[in-house]
Scaffold this motif. Structure first.
Motif, PDB file in Angstrom:
ATOM      1  N   MET A   1      86.316 113.156  61.176  1.00  0.00           N
ATOM      2  CA  MET A   1      86.815 112.257  60.138  1.00  0.00           C
ATOM      3  C   MET A   1      85.687 111.793  59.215  1.00  0.00           C
ATOM      4  O   MET A   1      85.887 111.593  58.021  1.00  0.00           O
ATOM      5  CB  MET A   1      87.502 111.053  60.793  1.00  0.00           C
ATOM      6  N   GLN A   2      84.468 111.638  59.748  1.00  0.00           N
ATOM      7  CA  GLN A   2      83.354 111.166  58.932  1.00  0.00           C
ATOM      8  C   GLN A   2      83.086 112.081  57.746  1.00  0.00           C
ATOM      9  O   GLN A   2      82.680 111.629  56.674  1.00  0.00           O
ATOM     10  CB  GLN A   2      82.091 111.075  59.785  1.00  0.00           C
ATOM     11  N   SER A   3      83.319 113.377  57.922  1.00  0.00           N
ATOM     12  CA  SER A   3      83.038 114.338  56.869  1.00  0.00           C
ATOM     13  C   SER A   3      83.891 114.085  55.627  1.00  0.00           C
ATOM     14  O   SER A   3      83.439 114.298  54.495  1.00  0.00           O
ATOM     15  CB  SER A   3      83.265 115.765  57.383  1.00  0.00           C
ATOM     16  N   ILE A   4      85.133 113.622  55.813  1.00  0.00           N
ATOM     17  CA  ILE A   4      86.006 113.340  54.676  1.00  0.00           C
ATOM     18  C   ILE A   4      85.435 112.196  53.844  1.00  0.00           C
ATOM     19  O   ILE A   4      85.484 112.222  52.604  1.00  0.00           O
ATOM     20  CB  ILE A   4      87.433 113.003  55.153  1.00  0.00           C
ATOM     21  N   LEU A   5      84.893 111.191  54.505  1.00  0.00           N
ATOM     22  CA  LEU A   5      84.305 110.064  53.778  1.00  0.00           C
ATOM     23  C   LEU A   5      83.117 110.522  52.932  1.00  0.00           C
ATOM     24  O   LEU A   5      82.940 110.070  51.796  1.00  0.00           O
ATOM     25  CB  LEU A   5      83.869 108.981  54.767  1.00  0.00           C
ATOM     26  N   ILE A   6      82.312 111.433  53.480  1.00  0.00           N
ATOM     27  CA  ILE A   6      81.179 111.983  52.716  1.00  0.00           C
ATOM     28  C   ILE A   6      81.689 112.731  51.492  1.00  0.00           C
ATOM     29  O   ILE A   6      81.184 112.553  50.379  1.00  0.00           O
ATOM     30  CB  ILE A   6      80.340 112.926  53.605  1.00  0.00           C
ATOM     31  N   VAL A   7      82.711 113.558  51.693  1.00  0.00           N
ATOM     32  CA  VAL A   7      83.261 114.358  50.604  1.00  0.00           C
ATOM     33  C   VAL A   7      83.879 113.463  49.532  1.00  0.00           C
ATOM     34  O   VAL A   7      83.656 113.668  48.319  1.00  0.00           O
ATOM     35  CB  VAL A   7      84.314 115.346  51.150  1.00  0.00           C
ATOM     36  N   LEU A   8      84.640 112.444  49.928  1.00  0.00           N
ATOM     37  CA  LEU A   8      85.265 111.547  48.960  1.00  0.00           C
ATOM     38  C   LEU A   8      84.214 110.775  48.167  1.00  0.00           C
ATOM     39  O   LEU A   8      84.351 110.583  46.953  1.00  0.00           O
ATOM     40  CB  LEU A   8      86.216 110.575  49.677  1.00  0.00           C
ATOM     41  N   PHE A   9      83.174 110.329  48.849  1.00  0.00           N
ATOM     42  CA  PHE A   9      82.081 109.627  48.170  1.00  0.00           C
ATOM     43  C   PHE A   9      81.425 110.539  47.133  1.00  0.00           C
ATOM     44  O   PHE A   9      81.183 110.134  45.989  1.00  0.00           O
ATOM     45  CB  PHE A   9      81.044 109.165  49.203  1.00  0.00           C
ATOM     46  N   GLY A  10      81.158 111.763  47.545  1.00  0.00           N
ATOM     47  CA  GLY A  10      80.515 112.714  46.640  1.00  0.00           C
ATOM     48  C   GLY A  10      81.395 113.061  45.449  1.00  0.00           C
ATOM     49  O   GLY A  10      80.926 113.076  44.298  1.00  0.00           O
ATOM     50  N   ILE A  11      82.684 113.328  45.694  1.00  0.00           N
ATOM     51  CA  ILE A  11      83.591 113.693  44.606  1.00  0.00           C
ATOM     52  C   ILE A  11      83.747 112.543  43.617  1.00  0.00           C
ATOM     53  O   ILE A  11      83.751 112.744  42.391  1.00  0.00           O
ATOM     54  CB  ILE A  11      84.964 114.112  45.171  1.00  0.00           C
TER      55      ILE A  11
ATOM     56  N   ALA B   1      70.189 122.348  53.722  1.00  0.00           N
ATOM     57  CA  ALA B   1      70.278 122.796  55.116  1.00  0.00           C
ATOM     58  C   ALA B   1      68.983 122.546  55.873  1.00  0.00           C
ATOM     59  O   ALA B   1      68.973 122.489  57.100  1.00  0.00           O
ATOM     60  CB  ALA B   1      70.647 124.277  55.172  1.00  0.00           C
ATOM     61  N   ILE B   2      67.877 122.420  55.158  1.00  0.00           N
ATOM     62  CA  ILE B   2      66.600 122.060  55.787  1.00  0.00           C
ATOM     63  C   ILE B   2      66.445 120.539  55.837  1.00  0.00           C
ATOM     64  O   ILE B   2      66.089 119.957  56.864  1.00  0.00           O
ATOM     65  CB  ILE B   2      65.415 122.690  55.023  1.00  0.00           C
ATOM     66  N   ALA B   3      66.738 119.874  54.720  1.00  0.00           N
ATOM     67  CA  ALA B   3      66.477 118.439  54.583  1.00  0.00           C
ATOM     68  C   ALA B   3      67.349 117.575  55.474  1.00  0.00           C
ATOM     69  O   ALA B   3      66.998 116.421  55.757  1.00  0.00           O
ATOM     70  CB  ALA B   3      66.650 118.021  53.128  1.00  0.00           C
ATOM     71  N   VAL B   4      68.491 118.086  55.940  1.00  0.00           N
ATOM     72  CA  VAL B   4      69.351 117.309  56.829  1.00  0.00           C
ATOM     73  C   VAL B   4      68.611 116.940  58.109  1.00  0.00           C
ATOM     74  O   VAL B   4      69.026 116.045  58.852  1.00  0.00           O
ATOM     75  CB  VAL B   4      70.642 118.109  57.146  1.00  0.00           C
ATOM     76  N   TYR B   5      67.497 117.595  58.374  1.00  0.00           N
ATOM     77  CA  TYR B   5      66.684 117.288  59.561  1.00  0.00           C
ATOM     78  C   TYR B   5      66.281 115.818  59.592  1.00  0.00           C
ATOM     79  O   TYR B   5      66.168 115.219  60.663  1.00  0.00           O
ATOM     80  CB  TYR B   5      65.441 118.175  59.566  1.00  0.00           C
ATOM     81  N   TRP B   6      66.053 115.211  58.417  1.00  0.00           N
ATOM     82  CA  TRP B   6      65.686 113.789  58.376  1.00  0.00           C
ATOM     83  C   TRP B   6      66.905 112.877  58.544  1.00  0.00           C
ATOM     84  O   TRP B   6      66.758 111.656  58.632  1.00  0.00           O
ATOM     85  CB  TRP B   6      65.005 113.457  57.048  1.00  0.00           C
ATOM     86  N   GLY B   7      68.102 113.454  58.539  1.00  0.00           N
ATOM     87  CA  GLY B   7      69.331 112.674  58.641  1.00  0.00           C
ATOM     88  C   GLY B   7      70.231 112.948  57.456  1.00  0.00           C
ATOM     89  O   GLY B   7      69.761 113.233  56.358  1.00  0.00           O
ATOM     90  N   TRP B   8      71.557 112.838  57.663  1.00  0.00           N
ATOM     91  CA  TRP B   8      72.481 113.223  56.600  1.00  0.00           C
ATOM     92  C   TRP B   8      72.605 112.159  55.515  1.00  0.00           C
ATOM     93  O   TRP B   8      72.906 112.471  54.362  1.00  0.00           O
ATOM     94  CB  TRP B   8      73.853 113.584  57.161  1.00  0.00           C
ATOM     95  N   VAL B   9      72.369 110.889  55.826  1.00  0.00           N
ATOM     96  CA  VAL B   9      72.534 109.823  54.823  1.00  0.00           C
ATOM     97  C   VAL B   9      71.568 109.972  53.646  1.00  0.00           C
ATOM     98  O   VAL B   9      71.994 110.001  52.483  1.00  0.00           O
ATOM     99  CB  VAL B   9      72.408 108.424  55.471  1.00  0.00           C
ATOM    100  N   PRO B  10      70.239 110.043  53.881  1.00  0.00           N
ATOM    101  CA  PRO B  10      69.342 110.185  52.729  1.00  0.00           C
ATOM    102  C   PRO B  10      69.592 111.471  51.940  1.00  0.00           C
ATOM    103  O   PRO B  10      69.469 111.477  50.712  1.00  0.00           O
ATOM    104  CB  PRO B  10      67.939 110.187  53.356  1.00  0.00           C
ATOM    105  N   ALA B  11      69.966 112.545  52.639  1.00  0.00           N
ATOM    106  CA  ALA B  11      70.235 113.809  51.950  1.00  0.00           C
ATOM    107  C   ALA B  11      71.457 113.689  51.051  1.00  0.00           C
ATOM    108  O   ALA B  11      71.444 114.133  49.890  1.00  0.00           O
ATOM    109  CB  ALA B  11      70.427 114.935  52.963  1.00  0.00           C
ATOM    110  N   VAL B  12      72.531 113.084  51.544  1.00  0.00           N
ATOM    111  CA  VAL B  12      73.751 112.918  50.755  1.00  0.00           C
ATOM    112  C   VAL B  12      73.493 112.018  49.544  1.00  0.00           C
ATOM    113  O   VAL B  12      73.936 112.321  48.423  1.00  0.00           O
ATOM    114  CB  VAL B  12      74.887 112.333  51.621  1.00  0.00           C
ATOM    115  N   LEU B  13      72.784 110.920  49.739  1.00  0.00           N
ATOM    116  CA  LEU B  13      72.513 110.005  48.628  1.00  0.00           C
ATOM    117  C   LEU B  13      71.701 110.684  47.531  1.00  0.00           C
ATOM    118  O   LEU B  13      71.980 110.508  46.332  1.00  0.00           O
ATOM    119  CB  LEU B  13      71.768 108.765  49.144  1.00  0.00           C
TER     120      LEU B  13
END
Length: 563
Positions: A1-11, A75-87
């Protein structure tokens, strides 16, 4: 379910960028004008300067700038965590990449389709042009060398992708000829995409692999050589024959891929197993600041985009106002690809538990393209019912075709620069297209094998240097745009603020990598890194001097009025 929130935020962010922010920048700051005669019309030569339907041009621009980088970097940068990469992907796309890409396209169009290197001379000065072109040429070397390695690795790891990858070239050549004969675009697009996807099923049934050793080279090394031979030939063909139709078909193929990936997220609603902020990094992991901002380059902001915008896209722009659609929306498309890549490599489709995710991402650089293909193919398979093999082939083909179109454009742009040097320094032999292409390809091969050894497989060591160089070039492009806007008497803060942030992050990252390369005794990368850092400082000083003189002239009433 968390993935949908990421996608909605991005869109939501991307929609704001397209409907609100890009419209403001295009109309109030750049003041794009439908009545302006673009270089495509003024200098139409049927080869490089060709007025082009904005949908076709968007396909060329999008796939040229996208390449494999918005997949590899996230795909490399997610190593530090998905939040900073998404932002960084979302806000970078809205306020950095879109303005940078659209601005480079607009400024080049206003200067007869000049490249950013040539444009820097008009805006700042002659010395800046020479310095700027050095950075551009080195970046293109790295882009082509890295993407050659990425494609070779993908073809070896996914032999089912070989048939559809090369079949796409045949399809593009046929479509190019039919478009030249005024056949309607839409039915050609539908048929072309259908044929391309049919070959994906063929590829799954007919995998092709090169011998593990041939002509004294490994299979990966032979693929690198073959790819550069193809890129050399493709870069010499008229843009309508292969570049435009191939890029358009690839763009449509990407849209289908994005629909499948995003649609699967809403069907499967996968959870995220990657940490929001990774606190279990390896001891030798570099700091997230500034390395995050150069690891994710394409997908947030990329200097390479400015080269494409001013190198090929500005020469094909039918109307100046099309620049918003081609430039900004191209950046949005790439941001969407980077965002779904982060979802694919962060969720249960890649690793069913946080512990398993940490096993896959044991260190910075682990995962990468293979993690995207695995996570993305599992997501598509689960959401749409495709077999895992077909889904993996589809994504592998997407990576190969994107990287391939970037190589096509990259070698063509290198040829432009070498020929430009021939004109500047009156070296007749370099003005020849065949000679310039040979020099460009030879330099790329030397770098790919020089950085990675005889197998060429170690060429990915160039990635961090590519990232910092790419971002430094992005800041230099934003700097040229800022100086141009200042000379026009328009607000420059919308390009200056992103420029300052990017140059600080990129320069700091370049210094860190310089020390690292020195300690490892990698003198090739030490020299390349040092050249880029020194040149960037000199360009900044030149620009600062020009801005100071312009303000003095304006104060004394001697400033020029520019249109």
């Amino acid at each position: 379910m968390q993935s949908i929130l990421i996608v909605l935020f991005g869109i939501a962010g991307m929609l704001f960028g397209w409907f609100v922010y890009s419209k403001f920048i295009a109309t109030k700051i750049f003041k794009m004008d439908d009545n302006f005669v673009t270089p495509a019309h003024e200098l139409n030569d049927g080869v490089d300067y060709v007025p082009t339907n904005k949908l076709v041009l968007w396909g060329h621009h999008f796939t040229s700038v996208a390449g494999a980088a918005p997949i590899v970097g996230p795909a490399i940068a997610v190593y530090w965590g998905w939040v900073p990469a998404v932002l960084w992907v979302v806000f970078g796309t809205i306020f950095f990449a879109g303005v940078h890409d659209m601005g480079a396209l607009w400024a080049s169009t206003r200067h007869k389709g000049k490249s950013m290197g040539a444009l820097s001379e008009s805006v700042i000065g002659k010395r800046t042009r020479v310095l700027f072109m050095i950075v551009v040429f080195l970046l293109l070397l790295m882009v082509n060398a890295v993407f050659g390695v990425v494609i070779a690795n993908s073809l070896v790891a996914n032999p089912s992708a070989v048939v559809p990858a090369w079949a796409a070239i045949v399809v593009a050549l046929i479509i190019g000829q039919l478009l030249k004969r005024q056949i309607p675009l839409i039915p050609l697009c539908v048929i072309g995409v259908a044929v391309l996807y049919a070959t994906i099923f063929m590829g799954a049934e007919m995998p092709v692999s090169l011998p593990t050793e041939m002509f004294g080279l490994t299979d990966k090394a032979n693929w690198i050589v073959i790819l550069f031979i193809y890129a050399a030939v493709a870069s010499l063909l008229p843009v309508w024959m292969l570049l435009q139709p191939r890029d358009f078909i690839n763009g449509m193929q990407l849209l289908v891929g994005l629909v499948l990936l995003y649609g699967a997220v809403f069907v499967v609603m996968p959870d995220i197993t990657a940490p929001a902020f990774n606190t279990q990094t390896a001891i030798d992991t570099p700091s997230i600041i500034p390395l995050l901002f150069v690891t994710i380059a394409c997908g947030a902001v990329s200097g390479f985009h400015g080269i494409v915008s001013s190198g090929t896209s500005s020469k094909q722009l039918d109307k100046e106002t099309d620049g918003r659609f081609v430039g900004y929306l191209g950046a949005v498309g790439e941001g969407c690809l980077a965002l779904i890549t982060l979802v694919a490599v962060s969720g249960v489709m890649l690793a069913v538990s946080p512990e398993e995710w940490h096993e896959i991402y044991s260190h910075l650089g682990a995962g990468s393209v293979s993690a995207f293909i695995t996570g993305g193919s599992n997501l598509i398979s689960e959401g749409w019912g495709f077999s895992a093999e077909i889904a993996a082939t589809l994504l592998a083909v997407m990576v190969v075709l994107f990287a391939g179109t970037t190589m096509d454009s990259g070698v063509r742009l290198q040829r432009y620069i070498i020929q430009e040097w021939g004109d500047i320094y009156n070296i007749g032999v370099l003005k020849n297209g065949l000679v310039a292409t040979f020099v460009a390809v030879a330099c790329c091969l030397l770098l790919a094998f020089g950085a990675g050894g005889a197998s060429g497989t170690g060429g990915m060591v160039l990635w961090p240097l590519f990232g910092s160089t790419n971002q430094i070039l992005a800041s230099l492009t934003l700097l040229v745009l800022s100086v141009y806007l200042i000379k026009l008497g328009r607000p420059a803060k919308y390009t200056l603020i992103p420029m300052v942030f990017v140059i600080l992050m990129a320069f700091f990252a370049g210094l860190i990598k310089l020390v690292e390369y020195y300690e490892k005794g990698n003198w090739l990368l030490v020299v390349l890194d040092l050249i880029v850092l020194v040149v960037s400082v000199l360009v900044m000083l030149e620009a600062w001097s020009v801005i100071g003189k312009h303000k003095q002239n304006k104060t004394s009433g001697e400033g020029e009025i520019e249109n």
